[in-house]
Design a protein around this motif. Structure first.
Motif, short mmCIF file in Angstrom:
data_model
loop_
_atom_site.label_atom_id
_atom_site.label_comp_id
_atom_site.label_asym_id
_atom_site.label_seq_id
_atom_site.Cartn_x
_atom_site.Cartn_y
_atom_site.Cartn_z
N PHE A 23 -9.79 -6.29 -2.37
CA PHE A 23 -10.04 -5.51 -1.15
C PHE A 23 -8.71 -5.05 -0.56
CE2 PHE A 23 -13.52 -8.54 -1.53
CZ PHE A 23 -14.64 -7.81 -1.23
N ALA A 24 -8.74 -3.87 0.04
CA ALA A 24 -7.59 -3.36 0.79
C ALA A 24 -8.10 -2.40 1.85
CB ALA A 24 -6.60 -2.65 -0.13
N GLY A 25 -7.39 -2.32 2.98
CA GLY A 25 -7.78 -1.41 4.06
C GLY A 25 -8.65 -2.09 5.08
N PRO A 26 -8.93 -1.41 6.18
CA PRO A 26 -9.69 -2.01 7.28
C PRO A 26 -11.11 -2.34 6.88
CG PRO A 26 -9.45 0.37 7.61
CD PRO A 26 -8.56 0.00 6.45
N TRP A 45 -6.19 -0.89 -10.42
CA TRP A 45 -6.40 0.02 -9.31
C TRP A 45 -5.57 -0.32 -8.07
CZ3 TRP A 45 -8.45 4.45 -10.25
CH2 TRP A 45 -9.52 4.61 -11.13
N GLU A 46 -4.86 -1.45 -8.05
CA GLU A 46 -4.32 -1.95 -6.78
C GLU A 46 -3.40 -0.97 -6.07
OE1 GLU A 46 -4.06 -6.46 -6.15
OE2 GLU A 46 -3.31 -6.13 -8.19
N GLU A 47 -2.48 -0.37 -6.78
CA GLU A 47 -1.56 0.56 -6.11
C GLU A 47 -2.31 1.77 -5.56
OE1 GLU A 47 2.24 -0.10 -9.04
OE2 GLU A 47 0.18 -0.01 -9.79
N THR A 48 -3.30 2.25 -6.32
CA THR A 48 -4.12 3.37 -5.84
C THR A 48 -4.90 2.96 -4.59
OG1 THR A 48 -4.37 4.05 -8.15
CG2 THR A 48 -5.83 5.08 -6.55
N MET A 49 -5.41 1.74 -4.59
CA MET A 49 -6.14 1.23 -3.43
C MET A 49 -5.26 1.20 -2.18
SD MET A 49 -7.99 -1.95 -5.44
CE MET A 49 -8.73 -2.71 -3.98
N LEU A 50 -4.03 0.75 -2.35
CA LEU A 50 -3.12 0.62 -1.22
C LEU A 50 -2.64 1.97 -0.70
CD1 LEU A 50 -1.07 -2.45 -2.49
CD2 LEU A 50 -2.66 -2.42 -0.55
N PRO A 53 -5.98 6.95 2.10
CA PRO A 53 -5.73 7.43 3.46
C PRO A 53 -6.29 6.46 4.50
CG PRO A 53 -6.65 9.17 2.08
CD PRO A 53 -6.76 7.91 1.30
N GLU A 54 -5.78 6.59 5.69
CA GLU A 54 -6.23 5.74 6.80
C GLU A 54 -7.74 5.91 7.00
OE1 GLU A 54 -5.25 5.13 11.58
OE2 GLU A 54 -4.07 6.50 10.34
N GLY A 55 -8.39 4.78 7.29
CA GLY A 55 -9.82 4.83 7.58
C GLY A 55 -10.72 4.53 6.40
N PHE A 56 -10.14 4.26 5.23
CA PHE A 56 -10.94 3.93 4.05
C PHE A 56 -10.74 2.47 3.65
CE2 PHE A 56 -10.68 8.53 3.72
CZ PHE A 56 -11.97 8.87 3.35
N ARG A 57 -11.78 1.86 3.12
CA ARG A 57 -11.78 0.47 2.68
C ARG A 57 -11.94 0.44 1.17
NH1 ARG A 57 -10.56 -4.93 3.63
NH2 ARG A 57 -12.33 -6.33 3.23
#
Length: 351
Positions: A23-26, A45-50, A53-57
């Motif tokens: 998991f990453a993001g709010p 996928w981790e770097e892509t996940m991090l 854009p703001e507001g995505f989980r």
């Protein structure tokens, strides 16, 4: 060896299986579910996940038979991609996610064709990254049907046994072309590119569950070239065209999710002439006894995907296509800036 992480990792048990989920993001962000490919895991996928854009989980599970998924969860290959798509549906139910944007790479893309067919209400949008063709993988003609009735030339029997032996030994070396490190560096991205997190990526690739019930799965002897047909267990057999009951099912399910198709121009894995397709290898003389193009031509994977998406568009679907030059099978690793430019803009339009 456990797989290193740079995001939050949790064990999640759904109604179907338990697996590692990253998991990453709010927590209240718009969910984006990432589905990895073969010889891979959520780690890729981790770097892509991090970078979302703001507001995505971001949410990325290890599929059954991969990474740190429950060893007891086996793939019933006779269901094609349905075990995977049903797992995703159950995971979303467990996490309380009604719908999500979905991103699939390679085998993960094949899973998402099935997700659109079986669980279309779960899918807000689809980003397909070098996806497997809807018709399946290997020994498959232009019409999408197996070259032989038993689909000889596809499935677990077509996997290099030397690679399997080295995987089972956990060998991280580079002494032969069949070592996992060299397979990744030669085919999964375009040389001379090597990911910065190569050691973590290699660890996750070697975490592939191996054996007759996992990777490469079982095989059936065949009188047809090259002498082996798909068995009934494992993810490679599940990709066999003979087990894709309705390759264009996603065009008939009422799915209306927009699709972004991103691929590398120099992809050697999913191509109209994949170097992992027996028809291609036979035509090149790499496997003796090839019965000829009239019987087993190289599978036209890109053309098959294009034809399926054209049907989807004809049903009112929205499809965008991006081809990245000087790029192989893993655009989000090889060309992260160009990948993000297309992917983030797509999310902005449909998020």
């Amino acid at each position: 060896m456990s797989i290193p992480v740079m995001t939050e990792a949790r064990r999640v048990k759904s109604a179907r299986m338990e697996t590692r989920v990253l998991f990453a993001g709010p927590e209240d962000g718009v969910p984006v579910v990432f589905i990895h490919g073969n010889l891979s895991a959520a780690t890729w996928w981790e770097e892509t996940m991090l970078r979302l854009p703001e507001g995505f989980r971001a949410i990325a599970p290890d599929l059954r038979a991969y990474g740190e998924a429950d060893d007891a969860a086996k793939v019933d290959a006779t269901r094609g991609m349905k075990d995977f798509s049903d797992d995703l549906d159950a995971l979303m139910e467990e996490l309380g996610i009604a719908g999500a944007h979905m991103v699939g790479h390679s085998l993960g893309g094949a899973v998402l064709w099935q997700m659109l067919a079986d669980h279309p209400s779960r899918v807000l949008s689809v980003t397909q990254v070098c996806p497997g063709a809807p018709q399946g993988f290997g020994a498959c003609g232009p019409d999408g049907g197996p070259a032989f009735p038993d689909n000889a030339g596809s499935g677990g029997g077509a996997v290099n046994p030397d690679l399997i032996a080295l995987m089972k030994a956990g060998d991280r070396g580079d002494e032969t072309p069949n070592h996992m490190r060299n397979v990744l560096n030669a085919f999964v991205w375009k040389p001379p590119f090597v990911p910065e997190r190569m050691e973590d990526i290699l660890t996750s690739a070697l975490a592939q569950h191996t054996g007759d019930a996992d990777y490469p799965g079982d095989a059936t002897s065949s009188d047809n070239w090259p002498g082996a047909a798909p068995g009934k267990l494992g993810p490679i057999n599940a990709m066999a065209p003979i087990y894709q009951s309705d390759p264009l099912g996603f065009t008939k399910s009422g799915a209306n999710a927009p699709i972004l198709w991103i691929r590398g121009a120099d992809d050697q894995v999913v191509a109209d002439g994949s170097l992992f397709d027996m028809g291609t290898l036979g035509a090149a003389g790499a496997v003796p006894g090839w019965p000829g193009a009239d019987v087993m031509p190289p599978q036209p994977m890109i053309s098959q995907t294009e034809a399926a998406l054209t049907v989807y568009e004809g049903q009112g679907g929205d499809v965008e296509r991006v081809v990245l030059d000087d790029c192989g099978h893993s655009p989000y690793l090889e060309k992260p800036e160009a990948f993000d430019e297309a992917f983030h803009a797509f999310l902005a339009r449909h998020g």
